[in-house]
Write a protein that holds these residues in place. Structure first.
Motif, PDB file in Angstrom:
ATOM      1  N   ILE B  81       0.865  -1.185   0.000  1.00  0.00           N
ATOM      2  CA  ILE B  81       0.000   0.000   0.000  1.00  0.00           C
ATOM      3  C   ILE B  81       0.897   1.229   0.000  1.00  0.00           C
ATOM      4  N   GLU B  82       0.954   1.907  -1.137  1.00  0.00           N
ATOM      5  CA  GLU B  82       1.832   3.069  -1.278  1.00  0.00           C
ATOM      6  C   GLU B  82       0.988   4.334  -1.281  1.00  0.00           C
ATOM      7  N   THR B  83       1.495   5.368  -0.647  1.00  0.00           N
ATOM      8  CA  THR B  83       0.755   6.618  -0.570  1.00  0.00           C
ATOM      9  C   THR B  83       1.586   7.745  -1.162  1.00  0.00           C
ATOM     10  N   ILE B  84       0.951   8.549  -1.998  1.00  0.00           N
ATOM     11  CA  ILE B  84       1.624   9.741  -2.500  1.00  0.00           C
ATOM     12  C   ILE B  84       0.927  10.934  -1.875  1.00  0.00           C
ATOM     13  N   TRP B 163       8.053  -0.182  -6.497  1.00  0.00           N
ATOM     14  CA  TRP B 163       8.021  -1.102  -5.370  1.00  0.00           C
ATOM     15  C   TRP B 163       6.738  -1.925  -5.350  1.00  0.00           C
ATOM     16  N   ASP B 164       6.203  -2.206  -6.551  1.00  0.00           N
ATOM     17  CA  ASP B 164       5.072  -3.114  -6.698  1.00  0.00           C
ATOM     18  C   ASP B 164       3.865  -2.725  -5.858  1.00  0.00           C
ATOM     19  N   ALA B 165       3.438  -1.500  -6.018  1.00  0.00           N
ATOM     20  CA  ALA B 165       2.240  -1.084  -5.303  1.00  0.00           C
ATOM     21  C   ALA B 165       1.059  -1.924  -5.779  1.00  0.00           C
ATOM     22  N   LYS B 166       0.264  -2.418  -4.822  1.00  0.00           N
ATOM     23  CA  LYS B 166      -1.000  -3.052  -5.176  1.00  0.00           C
ATOM     24  C   LYS B 166      -2.097  -2.010  -5.067  1.00  0.00           C
ATOM     25  N   VAL B 167      -1.938  -1.191  -4.026  1.00  0.00           N
ATOM     26  CA  VAL B 167      -2.897  -0.120  -3.786  1.00  0.00           C
ATOM     27  C   VAL B 167      -2.127   1.177  -3.771  1.00  0.00           C
ATOM     28  N   LEU B 168      -2.623   2.155  -4.518  1.00  0.00           N
ATOM     29  CA  LEU B 168      -1.956   3.449  -4.554  1.00  0.00           C
ATOM     30  C   LEU B 168      -2.927   4.522  -4.081  1.00  0.00           C
ATOM     31  N   ILE B 169      -2.501   5.249  -3.062  1.00  0.00           N
ATOM     32  CA  ILE B 169      -3.348   6.316  -2.538  1.00  0.00           C
ATOM     33  C   ILE B 169      -2.730   7.638  -2.960  1.00  0.00           C
ATOM     34  N   MET B 170      -3.516   8.490  -3.596  1.00  0.00           N
ATOM     35  CA  MET B 170      -2.971   9.768  -4.051  1.00  0.00           C
ATOM     36  C   MET B 170      -3.769  10.909  -3.429  1.00  0.00           C
ATOM     37  N   ASP B 171      -3.052  11.778  -2.739  1.00  0.00           N
ATOM     38  CA  ASP B 171      -3.706  12.902  -2.074  1.00  0.00           C
ATOM     39  C   ASP B 171      -3.547  14.155  -2.925  1.00  0.00           C
ATOM     40  N   ILE B 197      -3.557  -1.761 -10.835  1.00  0.00           N
ATOM     41  CA  ILE B 197      -3.366  -1.223  -9.500  1.00  0.00           C
ATOM     42  C   ILE B 197      -4.682  -0.610  -9.007  1.00  0.00           C
ATOM     43  N   ALA B 198      -4.977  -0.829  -7.742  1.00  0.00           N
ATOM     44  CA  ALA B 198      -6.172  -0.211  -7.152  1.00  0.00           C
ATOM     45  C   ALA B 198      -5.781   1.189  -6.689  1.00  0.00           C
ATOM     46  N   ILE B 199      -6.549   2.187  -7.110  1.00  0.00           N
ATOM     47  CA  ILE B 199      -6.134   3.560  -6.830  1.00  0.00           C
ATOM     48  C   ILE B 199      -7.228   4.311  -6.070  1.00  0.00           C
ATOM     49  N   ILE B 200      -6.821   4.979  -5.009  1.00  0.00           N
ATOM     50  CA  ILE B 200      -7.732   5.855  -4.273  1.00  0.00           C
ATOM     51  C   ILE B 200      -7.215   7.267  -4.448  1.00  0.00           C
ATOM     52  N   ILE B 201      -8.072   8.152  -4.959  1.00  0.00           N
ATOM     53  CA  ILE B 201      -7.637   9.533  -5.168  1.00  0.00           C
ATOM     54  C   ILE B 201      -8.462  10.466  -4.296  1.00  0.00           C
TER      55      ILE B 201
END
Lengths: 361, 251
Positions: B81-84, B163-171, B197-201
């Motif tokens: 779970i990666e967060t930007i 780094w193989d994000a499965k979930v990407l959170i973008m703020d 990739i599953a993405i939450i924006i």
């Protein structure tokens, strides 16, 4: 955009040669100063004098190198000047007491040095814990340690007197040279040829003080650490952005504790070596400002107190710059208080250059 | 389709204030979910529980149907779970590849003893991943400080997907960008979606939401005020949910 404002102010320094000069201003200034002193001060341009400058700068090299790490992380360590004195006095006291207790000088020397170095880990470790666990600003945390170390030093020394009574061989080691040449006759390493009396040692060509060997050794190890390892990269990252480092999974607290411990440890090495240089345990006199001169050297060497910038090579140039300034003014015969003004001006130049060229590397 | 990442009854309180109140939400692989809401509605708090910055007071987080414990950002990263963040969390004094590898540097042995940084490897790998998001950066040795907002965003995104994000959170990924760069970032999001990739924006820009999102979830005062498929809704309806007009209308 601050960058555009800065660009407008640059003028000449926008050109390629101008940028090179701005980037290496400290080195340019050093060369310029050396040239001026060479003409103005008889005896400045001399191998023995240069060896002297470097020999006497050993403590400054080590303290400034220690300070470089802390400043790159965006902190400051003002305790190192007194850790230096604590280490020196502790080493000399141990050497004296152990020899008096009947231990062989060689063993006494080795044990004293090791114990003093171990003890010096403690103030740094405490600084690190205060800064990370208790969120004390580094200036305040290390200022507390500044006072504690000063008090501890005077307690061990038993007042404002240097500690005498270390084995005599100590200062011989500290003041030796890598090799001695009696032109056409002999070449010896680390000790003068036996047939030369102490009084006539000046006939010999003495090359490369062993103190410089220590300085170069420590600076190389620390420089390598900073430039080529993960540890060094994380040090810069923490100074650049604490948040980014935490989110990148760096254990920032642990890293900072190591940095402050390392800083005190290197100051401890400087203190131990001071005993070898002088043969006595020197407390840090009030007003010696070792820590502030170390900060000055680091900043002149291109670091920023905001963190994220700086390096061992720059710091070394900063130290040499201040040392040459002191030595040159002395030889030219200018009163020593001008050197404070000199250091002040150099610091100001360093900060202004940092402001005008925020992206110089 | 099952959710890749799902929260059930997740709750966070700050003293007397319930910032996030029993929220159920989920995102599928290859899906973009937009999280909307007014300031203080709880979007950031919700996201920070998923990325490990805050620990939930109640409720669970599931990844691939399995319950996971996230107690620190490192845990979240370990689960992919990666967060930007809006400020991108880049070290501006370091260069591009150092940032992509920050905290996970590749080292090699020098003289068989010392672990030294492997700059060549890191630079090559960084170039590959930047090519994947189709972003040109003149030199990977350039410090982040000297890059444009869009290029920085690209570096942050590249780091996550490397780094193989499965979930990407973008703020607020487009908040600080010029028009052209906003487009570039939205294109990047679309291409990440294709990679599964599953993405939450989190976004304030309605245009972005309707451009890239499949589903919107609206938060209001800590609760989930509504959930719509983008194809079945309009910006008027979404704005209504954000400000609570629908509720007023019902009364």
């Amino acid at each position: 955009m601050p960058n555009q404002q800065a660009a407008a102010r640059r003028g000449f320094f926008e050109s390629a040669p101008g940028r090179t000069i701005a980037r290496n201003w400290a080195l340019c200034f050093l060369v310029l100063m050396a040239v001026v002193f060479s003409f103005a001060g008889p005896g400045f341009f001399d191998l023995v004098n240069f060896q002297n400058i470097l020999h006497l700068a050993t403590g400054s090299f080590l303290l400034a190198a220690a300070e470089t790490f802390v400043i790159i992380t965006g902190g400051i360590d003002v305790s190192i000047g007194f850790v230096y004195g604590l280490s020196s006095v502790l080493t000399a006291t141990l050497m004296r007491n152990l020899t008096l207790a009947g231990m062989a000088p060689g063993e006494a020397i080795v044990i004293s040095c090791l114990v003093a170095l171990l003890v010096c880990l403690l103030p740094g470790f405490v600084n690190g814990i205060l800064v990370t666990r208790f969120k004390v600003p580094s200036f305040i945390a290390t200022m507390g340690m500044w006072g504690i170390c000063q008090g501890a030093t005077l307690y061990i020394a038993g007042g404002y007197l240097p500690v005498m009574g270390a084995p005599e061989s100590v200062s011989r080691i500290g003041n030796s040279f890598l090799f001695y040449i009696d032109p056409g006759k002999s070449l010896t390493f680390f000790h003068k040829p036996d047939y030369i009396a102490n009084e006539s040692v000046r006939q010999l060509a003495r090359v490369f003080p062993s103190s410089l060997l220590l300085s170069i050794g420590v600076l190389l190890v620390l420089g390598f650490l900073l430039k080529y390892t993960k540890f060094g990269r994380h040090t810069y990252a923490i100074g650049g952005s604490m948040d980014a480092s935490v989110r990148a999974g760096i254990n920032v607290d642990r890293h900072l504790v190591i940095i402050y411990t390392l800083s005190a440890f290197v100051a401890g090495i400087a203190g131990v070596f001071d005993v070898f240089q002088t043969g006595i345990g020197n407390y840090t006199p009030t007003g010696a400002n070792y820590e502030l001169l170390a900060v000055a050297a680091v900043v002149i060497g291109g670091a920023s107190l905001l963190g994220g910038k700086g390096g061992i090579l720059g710091t070394a140039i900063g130290v040499i710059l201040i040392a040459v300034l002191n030595n040159g003014l002395q030889i030219v015969g200018i009163s020593s208080f001008y050197r404070y003004i000199g250091v002040g001006i150099l610091l100001t130049i360093a900060v202004v250059i940092d402001q005008v060229f925020p992206d110089l590397e | 389709m099952a959710y890749l990442l799902e929260t059930k009854g997740i709750t966070k309180r700050f003293g007397g204030l319930t910032a996030v109140d029993r929220v159920d939400m989920g995102v599928e692989a290859g899906e973009v979910v937009a999280l909307l809401g007014d300031n203080g509605a709880g979007k950031s708090t919700l996201v920070k529980m998923i990325s490990g910055v805050y620990k939930p007071d109640e409720g669970d987080i599931f990844l691939d149907g399995k319950k996971i414990e996230i107690t620190s950002p490192i845990d979240a990263l370990a689960h992919g779970i990666e967060t930007i963040y809006q400020d991108l969390a880049l070290a501006e004094n370091l260069n591009v590849f150092s940032n992509i590898f920050l905290g996970r540097e590749k080292t090699k042995k020098a003289l068989g003893i010392f672990n030294v940084l492997d700059h060549g490897y890191m630079e090559e790998e960084s170039q590959k991943v930047l090519d994947r998001v189709d972003i040109k950066i003149p030199s990977l040795k350039a410090n982040i400080r000297n890059l444009s907002g869009g290029q920085r965003q690209a570096v942050a995104i590249s780091r996550s997907i490397y780094w193989d994000a499965k979930v990407l959170i973008m703020d607020e990924p487009t908040a600080a960008l010029g028009i052209a760069e906003q487009r570039k970032v939205l294109d990047m999001v679309k291409s990440l979606k294709k990679h599964g990739i599953a993405i939450i924006i989190i976004s304030h820009q309605m245009y972005d939401v309707f451009e890239v999102a499949d589903r919107v979830i609206v938060m209001r005062r800590g609760i989930k005020a509504g959930e719509r498929l983008v194809k079945d809704t309009s910006s008027e309806e979404v704005v209504g949910l954000i400000v609570g007009a629908e509720e007023v209308g019902k009364k």
